[in-house]
Design a protein around this motif. Structure first.
Motif, mmCIF file in Angstrom:
data_model
loop_
_atom_site.group_PDB
_atom_site.id
_atom_site.type_symbol
_atom_site.label_atom_id
_atom_site.label_comp_id
_atom_site.label_asym_id
_atom_site.label_seq_id
_atom_site.Cartn_x
_atom_site.Cartn_y
_atom_site.Cartn_z
ATOM 1 N N VAL A 1 -6.048 3.129 -8.973
ATOM 2 C CA VAL A 1 -7.060 2.079 -9.155
ATOM 3 C C VAL A 1 -6.642 0.811 -8.427
ATOM 4 C CG1 VAL A 1 -8.103 0.550 -10.882
ATOM 5 C CG2 VAL A 1 -7.984 3.005 -11.307
ATOM 6 N N LEU A 2 -5.372 0.431 -8.544
ATOM 7 C CA LEU A 2 -4.887 -0.757 -7.828
ATOM 8 C C LEU A 2 -5.013 -0.578 -6.320
ATOM 9 C CD1 LEU A 2 -1.671 -1.828 -9.762
ATOM 10 C CD2 LEU A 2 -3.787 -3.105 -9.504
ATOM 11 N N LEU A 3 -4.662 0.609 -5.822
ATOM 12 C CA LEU A 3 -4.776 0.863 -4.386
ATOM 13 C C LEU A 3 -6.225 0.778 -3.935
ATOM 14 C CD1 LEU A 3 -3.315 1.688 -1.772
ATOM 15 C CD2 LEU A 3 -3.777 4.054 -2.387
ATOM 16 N N ALA A 4 -7.132 1.360 -4.712
ATOM 17 C CA ALA A 4 -8.556 1.318 -4.346
ATOM 18 C C ALA A 4 -9.068 -0.119 -4.357
ATOM 19 C CB ALA A 4 -9.357 2.170 -5.306
ATOM 20 N N LEU A 5 -8.675 -0.902 -5.351
ATOM 21 C CA LEU A 5 -9.120 -2.298 -5.406
ATOM 22 C C LEU A 5 -8.580 -3.094 -4.226
ATOM 23 C CD1 LEU A 5 -8.775 -3.124 -9.210
ATOM 24 C CD2 LEU A 5 -10.885 -2.935 -7.876
ATOM 25 N N MET A 6 -7.317 -2.869 -3.897
ATOM 26 C CA MET A 6 -6.721 -3.603 -2.790
ATOM 27 C C MET A 6 -7.314 -3.183 -1.453
ATOM 28 S SD MET A 6 -2.772 -3.882 -3.990
ATOM 29 C CE MET A 6 -2.302 -4.837 -2.555
ATOM 30 N N GLY B 1 0.810 -1.211 0.000
ATOM 31 C CA GLY B 1 0.000 0.000 0.000
ATOM 32 C C GLY B 1 0.840 1.257 0.000
ATOM 33 N N VAL B 2 1.906 1.246 0.788
ATOM 34 C CA VAL B 2 2.797 2.398 0.824
ATOM 35 C C VAL B 2 3.492 2.564 -0.525
ATOM 36 C CG1 VAL B 2 4.830 3.392 1.938
ATOM 37 C CG2 VAL B 2 3.104 2.217 3.305
ATOM 38 N N ALA B 3 3.897 1.453 -1.142
ATOM 39 C CA ALA B 3 4.542 1.515 -2.455
ATOM 40 C C ALA B 3 3.586 2.080 -3.506
ATOM 41 C CB ALA B 3 5.032 0.136 -2.865
ATOM 42 N N LEU B 4 2.321 1.690 -3.455
ATOM 43 C CA LEU B 4 1.351 2.222 -4.411
ATOM 44 C C LEU B 4 1.119 3.711 -4.200
ATOM 45 C CD1 LEU B 4 -1.285 -0.639 -4.653
ATOM 46 C CD2 LEU B 4 0.234 0.168 -6.454
ATOM 47 N N LEU B 5 1.082 4.168 -2.952
ATOM 48 C CA LEU B 5 0.973 5.604 -2.694
ATOM 49 C C LEU B 5 2.187 6.352 -3.232
ATOM 50 C CD1 LEU B 5 -0.508 5.821 0.900
ATOM 51 C CD2 LEU B 5 -1.562 6.592 -1.213
ATOM 52 N N LEU C 1 0.238 6.420 -15.156
ATOM 53 C CA LEU C 1 0.889 5.764 -14.025
ATOM 54 C C LEU C 1 0.149 6.065 -12.726
ATOM 55 C CD1 LEU C 1 3.323 4.186 -12.870
ATOM 56 C CD2 LEU C 1 4.517 6.373 -12.709
ATOM 57 N N ALA C 2 -0.201 7.320 -12.518
ATOM 58 C CA ALA C 2 -0.883 7.719 -11.289
ATOM 59 C C ALA C 2 -2.272 7.101 -11.207
ATOM 60 C CB ALA C 2 -0.975 9.236 -11.204
ATOM 61 N N VAL C 3 -3.008 7.124 -12.304
ATOM 62 C CA VAL C 3 -4.368 6.569 -12.303
ATOM 63 C C VAL C 3 -4.325 5.059 -12.116
ATOM 64 C CG1 VAL C 3 -6.407 6.190 -13.730
ATOM 65 C CG2 VAL C 3 -5.357 8.443 -13.649
ATOM 66 N N GLY C 4 -3.407 4.399 -12.784
ATOM 67 C CA GLY C 4 -3.284 2.941 -12.637
ATOM 68 C C GLY C 4 -2.967 2.541 -11.209
ATOM 69 N N ALA C 5 -2.033 3.238 -10.578
ATOM 70 C CA ALA C 5 -1.687 2.933 -9.189
ATOM 71 C C ALA C 5 -2.838 3.252 -8.250
ATOM 72 C CB ALA C 5 -0.435 3.710 -8.787
ATOM 73 N N ILE D 1 1.793 6.643 -6.968
ATOM 74 C CA ILE D 1 0.817 7.693 -7.287
ATOM 75 C C ILE D 1 1.483 9.054 -7.210
ATOM 76 C CG2 ILE D 1 -1.282 8.862 -6.486
ATOM 77 C CD1 ILE D 1 -2.281 6.089 -5.569
ATOM 78 N N GLY D 2 2.250 9.278 -6.153
ATOM 79 C CA GLY D 2 2.949 10.555 -6.006
ATOM 80 C C GLY D 2 3.951 10.801 -7.120
ATOM 81 N N VAL D 3 4.700 9.779 -7.482
ATOM 82 C CA VAL D 3 5.675 9.914 -8.571
ATOM 83 C C VAL D 3 4.952 10.180 -9.889
ATOM 84 C CG1 VAL D 3 7.357 8.636 -9.958
ATOM 85 C CG2 VAL D 3 7.468 8.557 -7.466
#
Length: 60
Positions: free
Chosen positions: A51-56, A27-31, A45-49, A34-36
């Motif tokens: 979406v993955l964070l929201a799904l997880m 979760g921290v890696a996905l955040l 890249l931000a939207v994909g991350a 998103i920031g990067v």
């Protein structure tokens, strides 16, 4: 301007703590990704991350 930066920092901290508590390091890696993605202006890249964070987060 200073108030905006302080509020933004508190929101980032609370999101990171919530993600770490629920998902661990992933979760921290996905955040981070998103920031990067936002900083590098790579919306895909931000939207994909995000979406993955929201799904997880919904699965955890």
């Amino acid at each position: 301007m200073l108030l905006f930066q302080v509020v933004r920092g508190l929101i980032e901290l609370s999101l990171a703590m919530t993600a770490q508590a629920r998902l661990g390091i992933v979760g921290v890696a996905l955040l981070f990704v998103i920031g990067v993605g936002i900083r590098a202006r790579r919306s895909g890249l931000a939207v994909g991350a995000a979406v993955l964070l929201a799904l997880m987060m919904t699965q955890a």
